[in-house]
Design an enzyme around this catalytic site. Structure first.
Site, PDB file in Angstrom:
ATOM      1  N   LYS A 264      19.182   7.781  15.536  1.00 14.41           N
ATOM      2  CA  LYS A 264      18.931   7.219  14.206  1.00 14.41           C
ATOM      3  C   LYS A 264      18.902   8.365  13.198  1.00 14.41           C
ATOM      4  O   LYS A 264      18.104   9.292  13.325  1.00 14.41           O
ATOM      5  CB  LYS A 264      17.593   6.471  14.195  1.00 14.41           C
ATOM      6  CG  LYS A 264      17.099   6.100  12.779  1.00 14.41           C
ATOM      7  CD  LYS A 264      15.767   5.337  12.807  1.00 14.41           C
ATOM      8  CE  LYS A 264      15.216   5.132  11.382  1.00 14.41           C
ATOM      9  NZ  LYS A 264      13.933   4.402  11.348  1.00 14.41           N
ATOM     10  N   ASP A 269      13.972   7.389   4.146  1.00 23.16           N
ATOM     11  CA  ASP A 269      13.646   5.972   4.284  1.00 23.16           C
ATOM     12  C   ASP A 269      12.571   5.593   3.260  1.00 23.16           C
ATOM     13  O   ASP A 269      11.382   5.762   3.499  1.00 23.16           O
ATOM     14  CB  ASP A 269      13.156   5.696   5.710  1.00 23.16           C
ATOM     15  CG  ASP A 269      12.807   4.218   5.916  1.00 23.16           C
ATOM     16  OD1 ASP A 269      13.186   3.394   5.056  1.00 23.16           O
ATOM     17  OD2 ASP A 269      12.175   3.903   6.946  1.00 23.16           O
ATOM     18  N   LYS A 276       8.181   1.181   0.603  1.00 23.86           N
ATOM     19  CA  LYS A 276       6.978   1.703   1.249  1.00 23.86           C
ATOM     20  C   LYS A 276       5.962   2.126   0.187  1.00 23.86           C
ATOM     21  O   LYS A 276       6.345   2.472  -0.925  1.00 23.86           O
ATOM     22  CB  LYS A 276       7.327   2.954   2.067  1.00 23.86           C
ATOM     23  CG  LYS A 276       8.104   2.704   3.334  1.00 23.86           C
ATOM     24  CD  LYS A 276       8.357   4.019   4.068  1.00 23.86           C
ATOM     25  CE  LYS A 276       9.155   3.798   5.334  1.00 23.86           C
ATOM     26  NZ  LYS A 276       8.438   3.016   6.360  1.00 23.86           N
ATOM     27  N   ASP A 287      13.089  10.949   8.949  1.00 24.10           N
ATOM     28  CA  ASP A 287      13.500   9.723   9.643  1.00 24.10           C
ATOM     29  C   ASP A 287      14.885   9.861  10.290  1.00 24.10           C
ATOM     30  O   ASP A 287      15.451   8.888  10.747  1.00 24.10           O
ATOM     31  CB  ASP A 287      13.473   8.539   8.648  1.00 24.10           C
ATOM     32  CG  ASP A 287      13.196   7.214   9.328  1.00 24.10           C
ATOM     33  OD1 ASP A 287      12.702   7.226  10.476  1.00 24.10           O
ATOM     34  OD2 ASP A 287      13.489   6.159   8.720  1.00 24.10           O
ATOM     35  N   ASP A 346      12.814  -2.511   5.267  1.00 25.23           N
ATOM     36  CA  ASP A 346      12.223  -1.298   5.839  1.00 25.23           C
ATOM     37  C   ASP A 346      12.392  -1.238   7.360  1.00 25.23           C
ATOM     38  O   ASP A 346      12.104  -0.224   7.980  1.00 25.23           O
ATOM     39  CB  ASP A 346      10.740  -1.224   5.455  1.00 25.23           C
ATOM     40  CG  ASP A 346      10.151   0.164   5.681  1.00 25.23           C
ATOM     41  OD1 ASP A 346      10.933   1.111   5.880  1.00 25.23           O
ATOM     42  OD2 ASP A 346       8.907   0.276   5.637  1.00 25.23           O
ATOM     43  N   GLU A 348      15.029  -0.775   9.046  1.00 24.17           N
ATOM     44  CA  GLU A 348      16.436  -0.436   8.878  1.00 24.17           C
ATOM     45  C   GLU A 348      17.036   0.303  10.075  1.00 24.17           C
ATOM     46  O   GLU A 348      18.228   0.214  10.329  1.00 24.17           O
ATOM     47  CB  GLU A 348      16.621   0.382   7.605  1.00 24.17           C
ATOM     48  CG  GLU A 348      16.377   1.890   7.734  1.00 24.17           C
ATOM     49  CD  GLU A 348      14.946   2.263   8.086  1.00 24.17           C
ATOM     50  OE1 GLU A 348      14.038   1.420   7.898  1.00 24.17           O
ATOM     51  OE2 GLU A 348      14.721   3.388   8.577  1.00 24.17           O
ATOM     52  N   ARG A 350      16.836  -0.095  13.274  1.00 29.21           N
ATOM     53  CA  ARG A 350      17.432  -0.953  14.306  1.00 29.21           C
ATOM     54  C   ARG A 350      18.789  -1.488  13.877  1.00 29.21           C
ATOM     55  O   ARG A 350      19.650  -1.764  14.713  1.00 29.21           O
ATOM     56  CB  ARG A 350      16.449  -2.075  14.669  1.00 29.21           C
ATOM     57  CG  ARG A 350      16.129  -3.004  13.532  1.00 29.21           C
ATOM     58  CD  ARG A 350      14.839  -3.780  13.769  1.00 29.21           C
ATOM     59  NE  ARG A 350      13.647  -2.955  13.533  1.00 29.21           N
ATOM     60  CZ  ARG A 350      12.394  -3.392  13.686  1.00 29.21           C
ATOM     61  NH1 ARG A 350      12.162  -4.638  14.077  1.00 29.21           N
ATOM     62  NH2 ARG A 350      11.378  -2.595  13.446  1.00 29.21           N
TER      63      ARG A 350
HETATM   64  N1  BES Z   1      10.996   5.007   9.780  1.00 28.52           N
HETATM   65  C1  BES Z   1      10.064   3.957   9.907  1.00 28.52           C
HETATM   66  C2  BES Z   1       9.086   4.148  11.063  1.00 28.52           C
HETATM   67  C3  BES Z   1       8.157   5.325  10.961  1.00 28.52           C
HETATM   68  C4  BES Z   1       6.884   5.174  10.439  1.00 28.52           C
HETATM   69  C5  BES Z   1       8.519   6.559  11.443  1.00 28.52           C
HETATM   70  C6  BES Z   1       6.025   6.243  10.365  1.00 28.52           C
HETATM   71  C7  BES Z   1       7.652   7.643  11.372  1.00 28.52           C
HETATM   72  C8  BES Z   1       6.400   7.485  10.837  1.00 28.52           C
HETATM   73  C9  BES Z   1      10.804   2.643  10.123  1.00 28.52           C
HETATM   74  O1  BES Z   1      12.039   2.531   9.515  1.00 28.52           O
HETATM   75  C10 BES Z   1       9.942   1.556   9.556  1.00 28.52           C
HETATM   76  O2  BES Z   1       9.757   1.555   8.368  1.00 28.52           O
HETATM   77  N2  BES Z   1       9.432   0.662  10.398  1.00 28.52           N
HETATM   78  C11 BES Z   1       8.601  -0.385   9.966  1.00 28.52           C
HETATM   79  C12 BES Z   1       9.081  -1.664  10.594  1.00 28.52           C
HETATM   80  C13 BES Z   1       8.448  -2.893  10.043  1.00 28.52           C
HETATM   81  C14 BES Z   1       8.905  -3.108   8.607  1.00 28.52           C
HETATM   82  C15 BES Z   1       8.827  -4.068  10.894  1.00 28.52           C
HETATM   83  C16 BES Z   1       7.181  -0.051  10.411  1.00 28.52           C
HETATM   84  O3  BES Z   1       7.006   0.495  11.492  1.00 28.52           O
HETATM   85  O4  BES Z   1       6.266  -0.299   9.643  1.00 28.52           O
HETATM   86 ZN    ZN Z   2      13.042   4.294   9.179  1.00 29.86          ZN
HETATM   87 MN    MN Z   3      11.881   1.855   7.504  1.00 28.77          MN
END
Ligand code: BES
Ligand code: ZN
Ligand code: MN
Length: 498
Positions: A264, A269, A276, A287, A346, A348, A350
């Site tokens: 990824k 992000d 966020k 990210d 967010d 994204e 996947r």
């Molecule tokens: N890049 C983030 C996950 C992340 C969070 C990585 C903190 C490192 C530190 C990912 O893209 C994300 O935002 N995931 C969301 C998914 C949710 C919206 C279903 C999450 O984990 O909150």
């Molecule tokens: Zn992300």
């Molecule tokens: Mn995200």
């Protein structure tokens, strides 16, 4: 401004120069060569140890400034505990501790590697060298000033004195390749997103060509033609164009199916329209740690001429909110033909991986496929920063990764998959949706990926907790840890190079 390290190996007959570091076992036990070097100090070591209560316990150390009888500015004894308790993976840590004992202003240091009793294997001594390299890293590219009292040498030369120099140098060659890969990955994760956007990250992956890796870069028109709409949808709100990079190292049998690594690479992000919160958002420059790891791994494999065919694929995008950004409710048709309803922009990562996993699987028909992604905050809630989350559709592959994790010290913990979780991402309007609700967030993310890998043995490593914001350890002081390079290098060496 960062201090560069020059690491060399020499025999015990070479005189110690600069800061002298030695290892000692519990009970103040030293090897013969170490005792010989310290002989001119008489009972100084024993007196200093007594005065400081130093016994040689693992992780403890004793420092003596301007030791009388020796022509060095400082002697440091690093305790290793009981020698027989030491495992192979402990030696990198000892190297890291040794490196940490060299003051910033020192230009020269000597690490004398001599343990009491039987000599160390060349692999163990080389492991110390690896630890020295990893600990010496600091990301200081953007520090233009330094506090006056923080004097620092531009370069430090560290010489490891050892028995059997030839064999140690040989064993170290592959460690140096791996260290190089880890440091590349750390650099990429630490770089800010104004510098490292998809095109630039793709360009940096191109440096691998120097090592004989073939590097192919797909632009948005080429990805559009392939049908990678899920990946492109994530990047469509950004001023920076998306890229996919395919790296190939063919060190194995001609025509043999490759092992494939997919990363990824979200260069930043913001969350997109599902933006966020401001607090901590700066961390989202990391990210792309999965992609950085794949680049670092390809470097390691090529630099040590690994006897394996390996494919590395990274999906590079920037997830931004804008007038052209993807919306919640949008439905995208992935390259596989399956459709995904976007519930949260967010989620994204996947989406990027869905297209990439399908593409790599179809084009290369790999033996196995492993993706790395800073995919979910939920994996940090579950495992913290000690283990990466491991998800797999294949028992043998999962076992092998767990074992490689134990050996390398980059540990993974297996998480469940199953039809009950899979159901949670069914959608009213499309084949699936990109979030599964509040429960089991790391698992439902993995379930979506599983829908894009067919029957190929696959594993997903959620490195959100281990790839960035990393805890300070004996072998890493960097925010971006380079997690996964040592793990997957070990995995390839153990199981795919026979
Ligand atoms: N890049 C983030 C996950 C992340 C969070 C990585 C903190 C490192 C530190 C990912 O893209 C994300 O935002 N995931 C969301 C998914 C949710 C919206 C279903 C999450 O984990 O909150
Ligand atoms: Zn992300
Ligand atoms: Mn995200």
């Amino acid at each position: 401004m960062a201090r560069t390290l020059r690491l060399e190996f020499a025999g015990f007959d070479t005189p110690a120069q600069g800061v002298l570091i030695l290892f000692c076992e519990e009970g103040l036990k030293l090897g013969g060569a170490a005792r010989k070097v310290l002989a001119p100090t008489g009972d100084l070591i024993n007196r200093a140890a007594d005065a400081d209560g130093f016994k040689g316990k693992n992780g403890s150390s004793l420092e003596i400034i301007a030791p009388s009888g020796l022509d060095v500015p400082r002697v440091v004894l690093v305790g290793v505990g009981k020698g027989r308790d030491l495992k192979d993976q402990d030696f990198a840590k000892l190297g890291g501790i040794a490196m940490s004992k060299i003051p910033g202003a020192a230009k020269v240091a000597t690490v004398l590697v001599d343990f009491p009793g039987r000599g160390l294997s060349p692999e163990r001594v080389a492991g110390i060298g690896l630890g020295v390299e990893l600990r010496a890293y600091a990301f200081e590219r953007y520090k233009t000033r330094r506090k006056e009292d923080e004097e620092q040498a531009r370069e430090v030369k560290v010489t490891i004195l050892t028995e059997g120099v030839g064999a140690v140098r040989k064993a170290f060659a592959s460690r140096a390749a791996v260290a190089g890969g880890v440091l590349i990955a750390r650099d990429l994760v630490n770089e800010p997103a104004n510098v490292l956007y998809p095109e630039e990250l793709a360009r940096r992956a191109g440096h691998l060509k120097r090592l004989g890796v073939s590097v192919e870069i797909l632009d948005p028109a080429q990805m559009k033609k392939l049908g990678m709409n899920a990946l492109l949808g994530v990047g469509q709100g950004s001023e920076h164009e998306s890229r996919t990079v395919i790296m190939r190292w063919n060190g194995g049998k001609r025509g043999a199916a490759p092992v494939a690594f997919v990363g990824k690479g979200v260069c930043f992000d913001t969350g997109g329209i599902s933006i966020k919160p401001a607090s901590g958002m700066e961390d989202m420059k990391g990210d792309m740690a999965g992609a950085a790891c794949v680049i670092g791994l390809m470097h390691a494999l090529a630099a040590r001429k690994a006897r394996v065919n390996a494919v590395g694929a990274i999906g590079l995008v920037e997830n931004m909110p804008s007038g052209t950004a993807q919306r919640p409710g949008d439905i995208v048709t992935t390259m596989s033909g399956q459709t995904i309803e976007i519930i949260n922009t967010d989620a994204e990562g996947r989406l990027v991986l869905a297209d990439l996993l399908h593409y790599v699987n179809k084009r290369f028909n790999p033996k196995i496929m492993i993706d790395l992604a800073t995919l979910t905050g939920a994996i940090i809630v579950a495992l913290g920063q000690e283990y990466a989350g491991l998800f797999s559709n294949d028992e043998k592959l999962a076992e092998r990764l767990i074992e490689a994790g134990r050996e390398s010290g980059e540990r993974v913990w297996r998480m469940p998959l199953g039809p009950e979780y899979d159901k949670m991402i069914d959608s009213k309007f499309a084949d699936m949706k990109n979030t599964g609700g509040r429960h089991a967030g790391a698992i439902t993310a993995a379930q979506l990926l599983l829908r894009f890998v067919d029957k190929t043995p696959w594993a997903h490593l959620d490195i959100a907790g281990t790839g960035m914001g990393s805890p300070q350890t004996d072998i890493n002081r960097s925010w971006g840890s380079g997690f996964g390079v040592r793990l997957l290098n070990e995995f390839v060496a153990r199981y795919y190079e026979k």
